[in-house]
Motif scaffolding. Sequence first.
Motif, mmCIF file in Angstrom:
data_model
loop_
_atom_site.group_PDB
_atom_site.id
_atom_site.type_symbol
_atom_site.label_atom_id
_atom_site.label_comp_id
_atom_site.label_asym_id
_atom_site.label_seq_id
_atom_site.Cartn_x
_atom_site.Cartn_y
_atom_site.Cartn_z
ATOM 1 N N PHE A 29 -11.854 1.938 -3.421
ATOM 2 C CA PHE A 29 -10.830 2.788 -4.022
ATOM 3 C C PHE A 29 -10.633 4.009 -3.140
ATOM 4 O O PHE A 29 -11.554 4.804 -2.949
ATOM 5 C CB PHE A 29 -11.247 3.206 -5.435
ATOM 6 N N PHE A 30 -9.419 4.166 -2.588
ATOM 7 C CA PHE A 30 -9.117 5.272 -1.692
ATOM 8 C C PHE A 30 -8.466 6.426 -2.470
ATOM 9 O O PHE A 30 -7.675 6.199 -3.392
ATOM 10 C CB PHE A 30 -8.178 4.811 -0.573
ATOM 11 N N TYR A 31 -8.809 7.652 -2.049
ATOM 12 C CA TYR A 31 -8.281 8.860 -2.692
ATOM 13 C C TYR A 31 -7.601 9.714 -1.630
ATOM 14 O O TYR A 31 -8.008 9.729 -0.465
ATOM 15 C CB TYR A 31 -9.416 9.637 -3.364
ATOM 16 N N ASP B 47 -2.136 -0.438 -5.848
ATOM 17 C CA ASP B 47 -2.246 1.014 -5.878
ATOM 18 C C ASP B 47 -3.211 1.513 -4.796
ATOM 19 O O ASP B 47 -2.956 1.323 -3.616
ATOM 20 C CB ASP B 47 -2.691 1.487 -7.268
ATOM 21 N N SER B 48 -4.337 2.123 -5.204
ATOM 22 C CA SER B 48 -5.317 2.642 -4.237
ATOM 23 C C SER B 48 -6.489 1.688 -4.067
ATOM 24 O O SER B 48 -7.489 2.043 -3.451
ATOM 25 C CB SER B 48 -5.840 4.002 -4.712
ATOM 26 N N ARG B 49 -6.344 0.485 -4.582
ATOM 27 C CA ARG B 49 -7.455 -0.454 -4.609
ATOM 28 C C ARG B 49 -7.332 -1.486 -3.500
ATOM 29 O O ARG B 49 -6.316 -2.170 -3.360
ATOM 30 C CB ARG B 49 -7.494 -1.159 -5.970
ATOM 31 N N PHE C 33 -13.176 7.318 0.193
ATOM 32 C CA PHE C 33 -13.116 6.088 -0.594
ATOM 33 C C PHE C 33 -14.434 5.915 -1.330
ATOM 34 O O PHE C 33 -15.466 6.495 -0.948
ATOM 35 C CB PHE C 33 -12.805 4.859 0.280
ATOM 36 N N ASN D 52 -0.853 13.680 0.805
ATOM 37 C CA ASN D 52 -0.936 12.235 1.025
ATOM 38 C C ASN D 52 -1.820 11.865 2.217
ATOM 39 O O ASN D 52 -1.593 10.837 2.872
ATOM 40 C CB ASN D 52 0.451 11.603 1.196
ATOM 41 N N PRO E 128 0.824 -1.210 0.000
ATOM 42 C CA PRO E 128 0.000 0.000 0.000
ATOM 43 C C PRO E 128 0.857 1.258 0.000
ATOM 44 O O PRO E 128 1.990 1.256 0.505
ATOM 45 C CB PRO E 128 -0.809 -0.117 1.295
ATOM 46 N N ILE F 53 -5.528 10.629 3.321
ATOM 47 C CA ILE F 53 -6.717 9.997 2.756
ATOM 48 C C ILE F 53 -7.920 10.916 2.950
ATOM 49 O O ILE F 53 -8.189 11.388 4.054
ATOM 50 C CB ILE F 53 -6.992 8.629 3.417
ATOM 51 N N TYR G 3 -5.431 4.662 6.717
ATOM 52 C CA TYR G 3 -6.733 4.445 6.092
ATOM 53 C C TYR G 3 -7.858 4.372 7.126
ATOM 54 O O TYR G 3 -9.041 4.401 6.762
ATOM 55 C CB TYR G 3 -6.716 3.151 5.272
#
Length: 511
Positions: free
Chosen positions: A479-481, A461-463, A491, A486, A414, A488, A421
């Motif tokens: 899916f996290f943004y 990735d972000s998944r 999602f 950086n 990650p 979070i 997260y």
Amino acid sequence: MRTLINLLLVFLFLGKGIAFAQIGNDRELEKYIEKARNDWEIPGLAVALIKNGEVIYSKGFGVKEMGGREKVDENTLFSVASNTKAFTALSVGLLVQQGKLSWDDPVVKHMPEFKMYNPVLTQEITIRDFLSHQSGLGLWAGDLTWWESNYDREEVIRRLRYQKPVAGLHQKYLYSNMGYLVVGELVARVSGMTYDEFIKENFLIPLEMTRSSTTVRTLNDIGNYAIPHSSVNGELSAIKQLNVDNCAPAAAMVTSINDLSHWVQMQLSKGMYNGKRIVEENIIEETWKPQIAIGVNKWVKENLNPYTNFSNYGLGWRVFDFRGNFLVEHTGGLDGMLSYVGFIPEENLGVVLVTNSDQHDLQNCLPKYLFDRLLEEEEQYDWSGNYLKINKANKERRAKEKQKAEENYGKTEPILPLEAYCGEYISDIYGTATIYMVNGQIQIKLSAHPKITGKITFLEDSRFRARWDHRLWNESDMFFYMDWRNNITEFRMAVRPDWIDTIEYKWVKTE
């Protein structure tokens, strides 16, 4: 000569009647149904056939619960899910008949507090728009607000205002349970009765549907009911009856083929039952009228149904052509049960099917075989066998696609430590999602579904992927943004992409 002609006509008429009467003893028919039930691995089902106002065949096959001994019969109760919608649409029709509202009344005329995503849509959307799935809401959009949630009907409707449409009003057919919930509560508002009381007083009692109800809470009192079955960890298993009281107008009807036959008899008689007028003929016919095109694509015509050319949605019914006949029908599906109700008005034919498994496509193919028999079609088309082959091929294709997609998962780390997260995330539609750490693994729980949690694993990735401790939710990709620092921020996730979620919903992280 005239006497001879009359005798021949009588003979031909009686001969036709005898042919239909004998369908109840038709071994070929029952052999086909039983083979289809076994091929699709369905514990129990029941079938009813209606001709010229009479139930000419009614029988149960298999058992109420897998591994049990109690047989399904014509009075065994099943949840018929979306076959509730025709009752809701006709409820509006009764109020139209009484002059209390119009099909094209804006919803806000009767529910001033009702809101959609924007003010223009709020003012313009009508009862007919919801009944014909022309609201612009996404396919099955927002269903998790009621599906096994702790929201009541009022709260589910309130959260509809946060559901962004995916199409313009009247632009395309997009199936929506939420719209039927709104209409059902509008029926209650205008009639001065609860939705459930209205259905009972205006349909269940006069149609002598004595074992039917709009809630599974009556099952133990009434008795003789089927147990739903679904795939649990890859195996067909009995599951708990799903209570959908908070979306009853879209999906809550519990009934039997015996009772549903009365409903179909009334439809075919255009509002009459046992010599009594239940609803006016023009109201019945209005619900059958095509409102918006669903369409028939080339693949469906070549592979699933070569005998159809158009498909539309009416008001609580799907309407299309089948072998040159106008067919009115609907299917229903809830966790563990699928059903079918359909009829050909000009030929005075009807078919009812209920099953206690959701792991099949029989509700889409067996009725076609049954209509072929009722229409006395010479061609013996193996509808179940054809659908079975396509279903098997689709399962194999999806399994290969999933395996290929997952070959590279877990080969990287990650972007951020797992702790980053964690936290609370808010969705206007689905409420709070809490992500937290347990023994080095992050997990998730949803406030609207407090009995369900999921374990989250990293993919790439972000998944990430949430694997739920629930019999049917299975897996949901997340899916996290993050922002430029950086951190979070949100999602997005479709909770049940396998069935009712076609949209990824957004949860925003709180500070």
